[in-house]
Design an enzyme around this catalytic site. Structure first.
Site, short mmCIF file in Angstrom:
data_model
loop_
_atom_site.label_atom_id
_atom_site.label_comp_id
_atom_site.label_asym_id
_atom_site.label_seq_id
_atom_site.Cartn_x
_atom_site.Cartn_y
_atom_site.Cartn_z
N PRO A 159 0.68 -1.19 0.13
CA PRO A 159 0.14 0.01 -0.14
C PRO A 159 0.90 1.17 -0.05
O PRO A 159 0.49 2.35 -0.72
CB PRO A 159 -0.90 -0.04 1.45
N ILE A 216 -2.32 -6.86 -6.42
CA ILE A 216 -1.97 -8.04 -6.99
C ILE A 216 -2.87 -8.62 -7.91
O ILE A 216 -3.88 -9.14 -7.50
CB ILE A 216 -1.75 -9.08 -5.80
N CYS A 229 12.39 -10.56 -12.09
CA CYS A 229 11.21 -10.98 -12.46
C CYS A 229 10.22 -10.00 -13.05
O CYS A 229 9.73 -10.08 -14.21
CB CYS A 229 10.38 -11.54 -11.25
N GLN A 259 -8.88 15.07 -45.21
CA GLN A 259 -7.60 15.18 -44.91
C GLN A 259 -7.23 15.07 -43.36
O GLN A 259 -6.50 14.34 -42.97
CB GLN A 259 -7.04 16.23 -45.36
N GLU A 276 4.13 -2.10 -13.03
CA GLU A 276 5.62 -2.63 -13.17
C GLU A 276 6.40 -1.50 -13.59
O GLU A 276 7.28 -1.72 -14.73
CB GLU A 276 5.41 -3.64 -14.31
#
Length: 401
Positions: free
Chosen positions: A151, A180, A255, A296, A380
């Protein structure tokens, strides 16, 4: 002069580039890579696309997807042994590309299962741990999750407060992990905690006393995926629950680097899906007496999107070839993740403008991809963190503090 004339004739006769593969990346793939890509693409388009909107609304993966992914060999597909397919990095990347073209939740499940939980066990576990978990995880009959973020500890994992203390022949685990993926549906959790020897990884099976989960409610992004909090209160684990080969943050960070590689490809897949939706819509939506693709400003948007998509695919393929050659550096993965996610967000937002009001509905995938990419942008490794990673590689100076 004859040779030059013939060359020009050949150029004139050559077919126009494929709008869906403008730079002909298909020609750069091997037969095996194309077969894997096409198999996953068929799975997504035939069996999942129609079910994803309902799963997204309900807040979970499409029913049966883990088992299906296992049957196709997608789980831990780039790992060797223990029932894993041992494909190339490029083949794994192509699978991630096609999965995320469907939805980020599909690719996230495969990434967490294979590149986080399975990779951690394969790289740092004991032989007994590998034999116990990897074959089942490869089949999709056991689901894993990866508990590192807390947290109050995200970009700085060294500030984690979850602890594991060894006493009376057991490990005593206390703390919490947050955000998670797969948390509440996992059969095994790979959990990282501070010990007297440094950060260590632990395998915590579902049902262990003192281990509970709580799903994150009211998500507006990455809804076709389970996101949970892991809670540990005097959770007792046997001595052999620890991953013996991982000491310090090197283990969990390696990882994460594996999983980020999949994101490089996956983000390009989300961008491609948004571009293709906009291209198709522009060719059929008529205003002022003709398709809007003939205006266009619309063509400028389509060209901009096509450029971002193809650049992202080229970058992903290049990094995949480097990885297969054993030459890929973590800083290059950060480069790819930073670029491709930002590019995908730009494509999604541009595509939404072409679709107009229809772009905000669930009838088209663009708004769903746009919302998902907001999660991909910060998980990540945030865009800011990857900027600093690349900046350090360029200058030799760290700017994290």
């Amino acid at each position: 002069m004859t040779t030059l004339s013939s060359s020009r004739a050949d150029t004139r006769q050559r077919a126009q580039p494929d709008p869906h593969d403008f730079l002909d990346l298909d020609a750069s793939l091997s037969d095996d890579e194309r077969l894997i890509r096409d198999t996953v693409r068929q799975l997504v388009r035939r069996d999942l696309l129609d079910r994803i909107p309902a799963a997204y609304s309900a807040g979970h993966l499409p029913e049966g997807f883990p088992a299906t992914a296992g049957e196709l060999g997608l789980l831990g597909m780039h790992l060797s042994g223990y029932g894993c397919a041992e494909t190339s990095a490029v083949a794994y990347g192509l699978a991630c590309l096609e999965l995320e073209a469907g939805d980020s939740g599909l690719r996230s499940f495969v990434s967490v299962q294979g590149s986080l939980a399975m990779f951690a066990i394969r790289s740092y576990g004991s032989e007994a741990q590998k034999q116990r978990w990897l074959p089942e995880m490869a089949r999709g009959t056991a689901i894993g999750c990866f508990g590192l973020t807390e947290p109050d500890s995200g970009s700085d994992p060294s500030s984690m407060i979850t602890t594991a203390r060894f006493e009376d022949g057991e490990w005593l685990l206390n703390g919490a992990k947050m955000w998670i993926t797969n948390g509440s549906i996992a059969d095994i959790a790979v959990v990282w905690a501070k010990t007297s020897d440094g950060v260590r990884g632990f395998l915590v099976p579902r049902g262990t006393a003192g281990f509970t989960t709580r799903d994150v409610a009211n998500k507006m992004s990455l809804r076709a995926s389970t996101t949970s909090e892991l809670l540990f209160q005097d959770c007792r684990l046997p001595a052999d629950a620890v991953l013996p080969e991982a000491v310090g943050l090197r283990g969990p960070l390696s990882c994460l680097n594996e999983a980020r590689f999949g994101i490089v490809w996956g983000a390009a897949g989300a961008a491609r899906a948004c571009f293709e939706a906009a291209l198709d819509y522009a060719g059929t939506r008529t205003q002022f007496g003709r398709p809007i693709a003939g205006f266009q400003l619309t063509q400028q948007k389509l060209v901009s999107m096509a450029t971002q998509v193809n650049n992202s695919l080229l970058l992903a393929l290049h990094l995949g070839r480097l990885k297969d050659a054993g030459r890929l550096h973590p800083h290059q993965v950060s480069f790819g993740k930073r670029h491709n996610v930002a590019a995908a967000l730009e494509v999604a937002r541009e595509a939404r403008t072409i679709l107009g009001a229809n772009g905000i509905t669930g009838e088209y995938p663009v708004m769903r991809h746009m919302a998902n990419l907001e999660s991909v942008l910060t998980y990540e490794g945030t865009g800011e963190i990857h900027t600093l990673v690349v900046g350090q590689a360029l200058t030799g100076l760290g700017a994290f503090h």
